[in-house]
Scaffold this active site. Structure first.
Site, short mmCIF file in Angstrom:
data_model
loop_
_atom_site.label_atom_id
_atom_site.label_comp_id
_atom_site.label_asym_id
_atom_site.label_seq_id
_atom_site.Cartn_x
_atom_site.Cartn_y
_atom_site.Cartn_z
N SER A 124 0.84 -1.20 0.00
CA SER A 124 0.00 0.00 0.00
C SER A 124 0.87 1.24 0.00
O SER A 124 1.97 1.25 0.57
CB SER A 124 -0.86 -0.02 1.27
OG SER A 124 -1.47 1.23 1.48
N TYR A 149 -1.84 -0.78 10.89
CA TYR A 149 -2.10 -1.39 9.58
C TYR A 149 -0.93 -1.13 8.64
O TYR A 149 -0.43 -2.05 7.97
CB TYR A 149 -3.40 -0.82 8.98
CG TYR A 149 -3.57 -1.15 7.52
CD1 TYR A 149 -3.95 -2.41 7.12
CD2 TYR A 149 -3.32 -0.19 6.54
CE1 TYR A 149 -4.07 -2.72 5.77
CE2 TYR A 149 -3.43 -0.49 5.19
CZ TYR A 149 -3.81 -1.76 4.80
OH TYR A 149 -3.92 -2.06 3.47
N LYS A 153 2.08 -3.69 6.65
CA LYS A 153 2.54 -3.71 5.25
C LYS A 153 4.06 -3.60 5.18
O LYS A 153 4.72 -4.30 4.40
CB LYS A 153 1.87 -2.59 4.45
CG LYS A 153 0.36 -2.76 4.28
CD LYS A 153 0.00 -4.06 3.56
CE LYS A 153 -1.50 -4.27 3.42
NZ LYS A 153 -1.85 -5.63 2.97
P1 NAD Z 1 -11.09 -6.86 1.32
O1 NAD Z 1 -11.30 -6.85 2.80
O2 NAD Z 1 -12.25 -6.59 0.44
O3 NAD Z 1 -10.45 -8.25 0.88
C1 NAD Z 1 -9.61 -9.00 1.71
C2 NAD Z 1 -10.14 -10.43 1.71
O4 NAD Z 1 -9.28 -11.23 2.52
C3 NAD Z 1 -11.55 -10.54 2.28
O5 NAD Z 1 -12.36 -11.28 1.38
C4 NAD Z 1 -11.35 -11.30 3.59
O6 NAD Z 1 -12.46 -12.12 3.90
C5 NAD Z 1 -10.09 -12.08 3.31
N1 NAD Z 1 -9.29 -12.42 4.50
C6 NAD Z 1 -8.87 -11.59 5.49
N2 NAD Z 1 -8.15 -12.29 6.39
C7 NAD Z 1 -8.10 -13.58 5.97
C8 NAD Z 1 -7.50 -14.77 6.46
N3 NAD Z 1 -6.82 -14.78 7.61
N4 NAD Z 1 -7.65 -15.91 5.74
C9 NAD Z 1 -8.35 -15.92 4.59
N5 NAD Z 1 -8.95 -14.82 4.07
C10 NAD Z 1 -8.82 -13.67 4.76
O7 NAD Z 1 -9.90 -5.84 1.03
P2 NAD Z 1 -9.37 -5.28 -0.37
O8 NAD Z 1 -9.72 -3.83 -0.43
O9 NAD Z 1 -9.75 -6.18 -1.48
O10 NAD Z 1 -7.82 -5.35 -0.12
C11 NAD Z 1 -7.04 -6.46 -0.55
C12 NAD Z 1 -5.61 -6.25 -0.12
O11 NAD Z 1 -5.13 -5.02 -0.63
C13 NAD Z 1 -5.40 -6.18 1.39
O12 NAD Z 1 -4.17 -6.80 1.70
C14 NAD Z 1 -5.31 -4.69 1.65
O13 NAD Z 1 -4.57 -4.42 2.81
C15 NAD Z 1 -4.60 -4.21 0.40
N6 NAD Z 1 -4.84 -2.81 0.08
C16 NAD Z 1 -6.12 -2.33 -0.05
C17 NAD Z 1 -6.34 -0.99 -0.35
C18 NAD Z 1 -7.73 -0.44 -0.45
O14 NAD Z 1 -7.88 0.79 -0.38
N7 NAD Z 1 -8.77 -1.25 -0.65
C19 NAD Z 1 -5.25 -0.14 -0.55
C20 NAD Z 1 -3.96 -0.66 -0.44
C21 NAD Z 1 -3.77 -1.99 -0.12
C1 WQD Z 2 -9.38 9.80 0.92
C2 WQD Z 2 -9.50 11.30 1.15
C3 WQD Z 2 -9.75 11.87 3.48
C4 WQD Z 2 -13.64 9.91 3.97
C5 WQD Z 2 -6.92 4.73 3.06
C6 WQD Z 2 -5.87 4.04 3.88
C7 WQD Z 2 -4.76 3.57 2.99
C8 WQD Z 2 -5.29 2.72 1.84
C9 WQD Z 2 -6.43 3.37 1.14
C10 WQD Z 2 -5.13 0.43 2.41
C11 WQD Z 2 -8.70 11.80 2.36
C12 WQD Z 2 -11.00 12.23 2.71
C13 WQD Z 2 -12.46 10.39 3.48
C14 WQD Z 2 -14.69 10.84 4.29
C15 WQD Z 2 -13.26 12.64 3.59
N1 WQD Z 2 -5.80 1.46 2.30
N2 WQD Z 2 -12.26 11.74 3.29
N3 WQD Z 2 -14.44 12.17 4.09
O1 WQD Z 2 -7.08 7.75 3.82
O2 WQD Z 2 -6.18 8.08 1.47
O3 WQD Z 2 -6.33 5.83 2.40
O4 WQD Z 2 -7.42 3.81 2.07
O5 WQD Z 2 -3.95 0.26 2.27
O6 WQD Z 2 -3.89 2.86 3.79
O7 WQD Z 2 -5.37 4.96 4.84
O8 WQD Z 2 -8.40 6.96 1.80
O9 WQD Z 2 -10.76 7.07 1.09
O10 WQD Z 2 -10.22 7.14 3.55
O11 WQD Z 2 -9.66 9.11 2.13
O12 WQD Z 2 -13.09 13.86 3.44
O13 WQD Z 2 -15.77 10.47 4.77
O14 WQD Z 2 -10.87 11.58 1.47
O15 WQD Z 2 -9.46 12.86 4.44
O16 WQD Z 2 -8.24 13.08 2.04
P1 WQD Z 2 -6.95 7.26 2.45
P2 WQD Z 2 -9.84 7.51 2.17
#
Ligand code: NAD
Ligand code: WQD
Length: 343
Positions: A124, A149, A153
């Site tokens: 991330s 979190y 990562k």
């Molecule tokens: P998500 O929660 O929709 O998907 C994660 C999946 O993993 C879920 O289906 C959950 O049931 C499963 N899971 C969690 N723990 C588990 C375990 N111990 N065993 C088996 N399954 C398990 O999340 P997502 O948004 O699809 O994110 C996927 C990956 O990408 C995650 O590693 C997350 O940290 C990373 N990521 C997400 C974002 C984002 O903004 N969505 C941004 C950066 C990184």
């Molecule tokens: C985006 C922008 C908020 C909600 C998060 C995690 C990051 C990654 C992605 C996993 C920011 C603003 C948000 C609201 C708002 N996940 N905001 N009102 O914080 O960039 O990233 O998700 O790895 O680790 O931190 O994403 O969508 O929460 O926020 O004004 O109700 O929207 O302040 O500027 P963020 P976000």
């Protein structure tokens, strides 16, 4: 060739499964459905017109994982499974270190036993922390996260790096995602957060569908063009296609590589709200509130390395992202809970 997709029923994993199948890979999903719904599997079967092999297994359960590796000849793993709620990681860090760090260690141990040494990992942009300036490139230091979190990562990236040092046969691709939004063009799979969303786009779509009253804009006094936070929003289908490129590379070369997956373009909170309103012709009531603790002002990628080495670029626009997120939410006002899709 068969790719094991941990967390394949989740938001990004499900979209990646579709793109892997489109590219000719066989897939096996391992997911414990802790943050997803089994209905996803049916939707994936409808999109891909094939049956989806999946296991309701926790990656911490090595014995069940061994069973999966025994039943399938796995060529590589894409490892999405993790908890991802930043706020919850602050209040309950052990839950995050247990699932996200011990979970990876468990998976890697079983992969090693079965001589499967190719992995693409969901990292991330959060690993860049507070102190780096955008555009963020992969060579910047990543030793300080903003929350537990984020530290999971950073630690996972280190563990995977150490695997390649200990054994050069390991092939590791670390993908640092920026802000994934949007949904598959069918409107049948998408992001389905439990409870009140903490991320901006699902909050906007739930306001649009009438489940929430208004968007709270967290601060308008940042040093940005309109004062609201700037992020690199990326369409989840572009992101999913980046994983296909990454797994191609992991299968072809044994090395450690790290790539940003972002567009390189920053948009503010108000840009996103206004674009959503315009393209979908729907008012989004919003109000400026206090800053949210832990937020950075600006975060966007330098995506050059992924373009040069993977041949990947994000193609979809902010308007595409807004349209597709809305289509998903409109078709599924209660997410996957309702089972059959409305409309
Ligand atoms: P998500 O929660 O929709 O998907 C994660 C999946 O993993 C879920 O289906 C959950 O049931 C499963 N899971 C969690 N723990 C588990 C375990 N111990 N065993 C088996 N399954 C398990 O999340 P997502 O948004 O699809 O994110 C996927 C990956 O990408 C995650 O590693 C997350 O940290 C990373 N990521 C997400 C974002 C984002 O903004 N969505 C941004 C950066 C990184
Ligand atoms: C985006 C922008 C908020 C909600 C998060 C995690 C990051 C990654 C992605 C996993 C920011 C603003 C948000 C609201 C708002 N996940 N905001 N009102 O914080 O960039 O990233 O998700 O790895 O680790 O931190 O994403 O969508 O929460 O926020 O004004 O109700 O929207 O302040 O500027 P963020 P976000």
């Amino acid at each position: 060739m068969t790719i094991l997709v941990t967390g394949g029923a989740g938001y990004i994993g499900s979209h990646t499964v579709v793109e892997l199948i489109n590219s000719g890979y066989d897939i096996v999903i391992v997911d414990n459905f802790s943050n997803s719904h089994p209905e996803v599997i049916k939707r994936l079967e409808a999109i891909t017109q094939q049956s989806i092999t999946y296991y309701n297994v926790d990656i911490l359960d090595k014995e069940s994982l061994r069973q999966v590796f025994t039943e399938h000849q796995i060529s590589a793993v894409i490892h999405f499974a993790a908890h991802k709620a930043v706020g919850e990681s602050v209040s309950n860090p052990l839950k995050y270190y247990h699932n996200n760090v011990e979970g990876t260690v468990s998976l890697l141990a079983v992969m090693d036993e079965f001589n499967v040494k190719r992995i693409v990992f969901s990292s991330s942009a959060t690993v860049y922390g507070f102190n780096n300036q955008s555009p963020l490139s992969e060579d910047l230091p990543t030793n300080e996260a903003n929350n537990p979190y984020g530290y999971t990562k950073i630690v996972n990236e280190q563990i995977l790096t150490d695997m390649t040092i200990a054994d050069p046969e390991w092939s590791v691709v670390l993908l640092r995602y920026f802000n994934p939004i949007g949904a598959h063009a069918s409107g049948t799979i998408g992001e389905d957060p439990s409870g009140i969303p903490s991320n901006l786009m699902p909050y906007i779509t739930q306001v649009a569908v009438g489940k929430l009253e208004q968007v709270n804009v967290f601060g308008n006094d940042y040093d940005t063009p309109d004062g609201t936070g700037v992020r690199d929003y990326i369409h989840v289908v572009d992101l999913a296609r980046g994983h296909v490129k990454a797994v191609d590379q992991a299968l072809n070369e044994s090395k450690l590589a790290v790539y940003n997956l972002g567009t390189g373009q920053g948009y503010s909170v108000l840009d996103l709200i206004n674009t959503f309103s315009e393209v979908n012709e729907i008012e989004i009531p919003h109000e400026i509130t206090d800053r949210r603790p832990g937020d950075v002002a600006v975060c966007y990628a330098d995506p050059t390395k992924a373009r040069e080495e993977l041949g990947w670029v994000a193609e979809k626009t902010l308007a595409d992202m807004c349209q597709d997120s809305w289509k998903w939410q409109q078709n599924n006002p209660q997410g996957y809970q309702a089972g059959n899709m409305n409309g």
